[in-house]
Design a protein around this motif. Structure first.
Motif, PDB file in Angstrom:
ATOM      1  N   GLU A 158      40.350  57.683  32.664  1.00 44.39           N
ATOM      2  CA  GLU A 158      40.944  57.728  34.004  1.00 44.39           C
ATOM      3  C   GLU A 158      42.007  58.820  34.136  1.00 44.39           C
ATOM      4  N   LYS A 159      43.094  58.675  33.379  1.00 48.45           N
ATOM      5  CA  LYS A 159      44.227  59.588  33.562  1.00 48.45           C
ATOM      6  C   LYS A 159      43.892  61.017  33.161  1.00 48.45           C
ATOM      7  N   ALA A 160      43.156  61.183  32.075  1.00 46.55           N
ATOM      8  CA  ALA A 160      42.846  62.531  31.591  1.00 46.55           C
ATOM      9  C   ALA A 160      41.980  63.313  32.558  1.00 46.55           C
ATOM     10  N   LEU A 189      40.716  60.320  37.641  1.00 47.04           N
ATOM     11  CA  LEU A 189      39.978  59.277  38.345  1.00 47.04           C
ATOM     12  C   LEU A 189      40.965  58.310  38.999  1.00 47.04           C
ATOM     13  N   PRO A 190      40.521  57.606  40.032  1.00 44.97           N
ATOM     14  CA  PRO A 190      41.423  56.621  40.639  1.00 44.97           C
ATOM     15  C   PRO A 190      41.741  55.505  39.647  1.00 44.97           C
ATOM     16  N   GLU A 209      29.867  59.878  34.077  1.00 47.84           N
ATOM     17  CA  GLU A 209      29.054  58.822  34.679  1.00 47.84           C
ATOM     18  C   GLU A 209      29.847  58.021  35.701  1.00 47.84           C
ATOM     19  N   VAL A 210      31.089  57.688  35.379  1.00 46.14           N
ATOM     20  CA  VAL A 210      31.914  56.929  36.325  1.00 46.14           C
ATOM     21  C   VAL A 210      32.142  57.753  37.588  1.00 46.14           C
ATOM     22  N   ARG A 211      32.463  59.030  37.426  1.00 42.48           N
ATOM     23  CA  ARG A 211      32.675  59.918  38.582  1.00 42.48           C
ATOM     24  C   ARG A 211      31.429  59.981  39.455  1.00 42.48           C
ATOM     25  N   GLU A 212      30.263  60.091  38.835  1.00 36.61           N
ATOM     26  CA  GLU A 212      29.016  60.202  39.610  1.00 36.61           C
ATOM     27  C   GLU A 212      28.802  58.968  40.489  1.00 36.61           C
ATOM     28  N   ILE A 213      29.050  57.787  39.929  1.00 35.21           N
ATOM     29  CA  ILE A 213      28.858  56.563  40.721  1.00 35.21           C
ATOM     30  C   ILE A 213      29.933  56.447  41.799  1.00 35.21           C
ATOM     31  N   ASP A 227      36.082  63.010  45.914  1.00 34.81           N
ATOM     32  CA  ASP A 227      36.312  63.461  44.545  1.00 34.81           C
ATOM     33  C   ASP A 227      37.589  64.288  44.408  1.00 34.81           C
ATOM     34  N   THR A 228      38.522  63.814  43.587  1.00 40.24           N
ATOM     35  CA  THR A 228      39.729  64.577  43.265  1.00 40.24           C
ATOM     36  C   THR A 228      39.892  64.704  41.752  1.00 40.24           C
TER      37      THR A 228
END
Length: 348
Positions: free
Chosen positions: A238-240, A243-244, A321-325, A333-334
């Motif tokens: 997440e942090k790296a 991601l939210p 994978e998490v970003r894609e979903i 997307d940020t």
């Protein structure tokens, strides 16, 4: 006594001698030996003839066999002197925070102590030979110093730093803040050290480095991160990558039971499950996961599952994978690549 050597020098063992041998696992200091009229020349003869072992200067094992782990710890504490405590990895081993027992013994002594770190010690017998694997008597001592000796010890056998102090020492010894927080969470989980206890320890001792990252990590634990795996997901996924922040341990009602989702992104309904709870039986885990999967499917919620290897060895792949979903489900997307992503891209 080995070979009756002490008795042959007109020495008669007493109850006090046996008490010391029992309490110190067969390790005595030269001042203690002097009290029993075993003086320098006698000690030298017993060591050089291979009947006794000189572990460190002023520390003697009244045996000629390999030292057990308790003997090694006792020798290190006797060498370090009055007030010394097992600390760092050695205290962690005694507390059950780690299973590794190799390497030197770590001790912490008060400022002003003359003790210094010692390399591994070897046999010095000139008359009795042994195999090379028995040549090393002791793996050595690493000496640390503290001005907080009155606050960091606990009455135990052997004497050692408290669980919380051991966790703090191990974290501060790490080379980076990230590794420090990872070590802190892992050892806190192993030793059942609570967030409140750890926070009080950080306020009391105020380490010279990593204090803020460790306090931030304790805030994450207070907000619902329950395991070393969840912490690695927060830090490395997440942090790296920007991601939210997902909600942790979200309660979910299934068949009248309350089950918990590890991570849930409420803005798009994505559920991320982290399979690191090895203390559950396989049957319990299968039942829990099956009911949660069915409930998520009935609610039309996307879900991803990851274990320790994926999160720790390929956090960038997990991020992708998490970003894609998240994007597919409507997230704006940020995110951004981390340093590891850039390194992987440069080598592909």
């Amino acid at each position: 006594m080995p070979d009756g050597s002490v008795c042959s020098m007109n020495y008669a063992p007493t109850g006090r001698w046996q008490e010391l041998l029992d309490a110190q696992h067969g390790i005595l200091t030269t001042p203690q030996l002097n009290e029993f009229l075993v003086h320098r020349e006698s000690i030298r003869h017993l060591v050089e003839s291979g009947q006794w072992l000189r572990v460190f200067r002023g520390v003697i094992a009244v045996t000629n066999g390999p030292l057990s782990r308790p003997m090694m710890l006792s020798a290190a504490l006797l060498y370090a002197g009055r007030g010394a405590l097992l600390s760092h990895d050695s205290a962690a081993q005694e507390w059950g925070l780690t299973t590794a027992v190799d390497g030197p013994v770590h001790v912490t002594v008060p400022y002003g102590s003359s003790a210094v770190s010692q390399p591994p010690s070897e046999r010095r017998s000139y008359t009795r030979f042994t195999s090379m694997e028995n040549q090393v008597v002791h793996p050595g001592v690493v000496v640390h110093r503290s001005r907080a000796m009155a606050h960091i010890g606990v009455e135990s056998n052997p004497l050692r730093t408290t669980k919380a102090d051991t966790v703090l020492d191990l974290a501060v010894a790490e080379p980076t803040a990230r590794e420090a927080t990872i070590r802190m969470v892992a050892t806190m989980s192993s030793g059942a050290v609570s967030v409140d206890v750890m926070r009080r320890k950080l306020e009391l001792r105020r380490p010279r480095r990593y204090r803020k990252p460790m306090l931030d990590t304790l805030a994450l634990l207070r907000d619902g991160v329950h395991s070393a795996l969840e912490h690695r997901y927060v830090v490395d996924v997440e942090k790296a990558h920007g991601l939210p922040h997902g909600n942790r341990q979200v309660p979910h009602h299934v068949d009248g039971r309350v089950l918990f989702e590890d991570v849930r992104y409420e803005q798009c309904g994505l559920i991320v499950r982290l399979d690191g709870q090895v203390f559950h039986s396989a049957r319990q885990r299968r039942f829990r996961d099956r009911r949660r999967d069915n409930s998520a499917e009935m609610s039309n919620l996307p879900r991803l599952n990851y274990g320790w290897d994926e999160v720790t060895k390929d956090p960038c792949g997990v991020f992708s994978e998490v970003r894609e979903i998240l994007v597919r489900e409507g997230w704006s997307d940020t995110s951004f690549p981390c340093e590891r992503c850039a390194h992987v891209s440069a080598n592909t």
